[in-house]
Motif scaffolding. Structure first.
Motif, PDB file in Angstrom:
ATOM      1  N   LEU A  13       0.828  -1.204   0.000  1.00 35.52           N
ATOM      2  CA  LEU A  13       0.000   0.000   0.000  1.00 35.52           C
ATOM      3  C   LEU A  13       0.864   1.256   0.000  1.00 35.52           C
ATOM      4  O   LEU A  13       0.537   2.252  -0.669  1.00 35.52           O
ATOM      5  CB  LEU A  13      -0.919  -0.010   1.218  1.00 35.52           C
TER       6      LEU A  13
ATOM      7  N   GLY B 222      -3.732  -0.054  -4.209  1.00 35.35           N
ATOM      8  CA  GLY B 222      -4.168  -1.347  -3.698  1.00 35.35           C
ATOM      9  C   GLY B 222      -3.744  -2.514  -4.548  1.00 35.35           C
ATOM     10  O   GLY B 222      -3.858  -3.673  -4.110  1.00 35.35           O
TER      11      GLY B 222
ATOM     12  N   ALA C 106      -0.458  -3.776  -3.113  1.00 34.63           N
ATOM     13  CA  ALA C 106      -0.740  -4.208  -1.742  1.00 34.63           C
ATOM     14  C   ALA C 106      -1.340  -5.607  -1.729  1.00 34.63           C
ATOM     15  O   ALA C 106      -0.990  -6.444  -0.883  1.00 34.63           O
ATOM     16  CB  ALA C 106      -1.681  -3.219  -1.067  1.00 34.63           C
TER      17      ALA C 106
END
Length: 223
Positions: free
Chosen positions: A62, A75, A78
């Motif tokens: 992230l 995202g 992540a």
């Protein structure tokens, strides 16, 4: 996660991301870019396990999604590092120490290939086809090669720092305070034994004195 784990993970992730963005990304190597952030996540996951690896991977990914010059959806990385951190944590040994370098090298190669495939797959789902234009086979080969060459200088040091941070002085103090005082138990038991021996000795002396007194009385009567 413990406080010392969080502080160490944040510090290592930030340093790795800064080095990767400011140094490694500007080397303009053919194919992929050496992923120092991935190696940091792998080193921590091999010590903290699958849960800690997933949490560290998600936070690191992230942060990489939000740090400039990121040109992809937030995202995406992540999710990739969260999955990779979880899978790498499953390879953690029971005592947190690796007996040979073969296991970590296999984990690094598998993670480099898996990260590239997952990143390209998630990009294909959201309409990003950059991996197709660059060439996925060359990305896979160069990512595995660069990470494998960089891993011996990064992963062992990160694992050593993570193992050292596991020894929390505050936790040791609290556990020592909660545990019973064994030394005082030994002292109290030793004191009890000495008191018991002294009582037995007094009883024996008293009995001998009574016997001697009775003998004297009998002797007087005989005289």
């Amino acid at each position: 996660m413990r406080v010392n784990r969080i502080l160490l993970s944040v510090a290592l992730v930030v340093v790795a991301l800064v080095i990767q963005v400011s140094v490694l990304a500007r080397l303009h190597l053919p194919g992929a870019v050496p992923d120092l952030l991935l190696l940091t996540v792998l080193g921590l996951a091999l010590v903290y396990g699958h849960v800690g690896g997933a949490l560290v991977g998600f936070g690191a990914g992230l942060l990489a999604d939000l740090a400039p010059p990121a040109d992809h959806a937030a995202g995406r990385y992540a999710l990739v590092l969260c999955v990779i951190g979880y899978l790498a944590g499953l390879a953690r040994p029971d005592n947190g120490r690796l007996r040979s370098a073969t296991g970590p090298m296999v984990v690094v190669v598998a993670a480099a290939v898996g990260t590239t495939l997952l990143y390209a797959g998630v990009g294909a789902l959201v309409g990003d086809t950059a991996a197709r234009h660059v060439g996925l086979p060359s990305l896979l080969f160069t990512a595995a090669l660069y990470d494998l060459l960089l891993a011996p200088f990064v992963v062992p040091g990160i694992m050593a720092l993570a193992r050292r941070a596991e020894h929390d002085p505050l936790a040791d103090t609290n556990s020592a305070a909660q545990s019973p005082d064994i030394s005082s138990g030994w002292l109290s038991s030793g004191t009890g034994l000495r008191i018991g021996r002294q009582r037995n000795a007094l009883r024996v002396k008293t009995a001998r004195a009574r016997v001697a007194r009775a003998g004297r009385i009998k002797g007087v009567k005989r005289l």
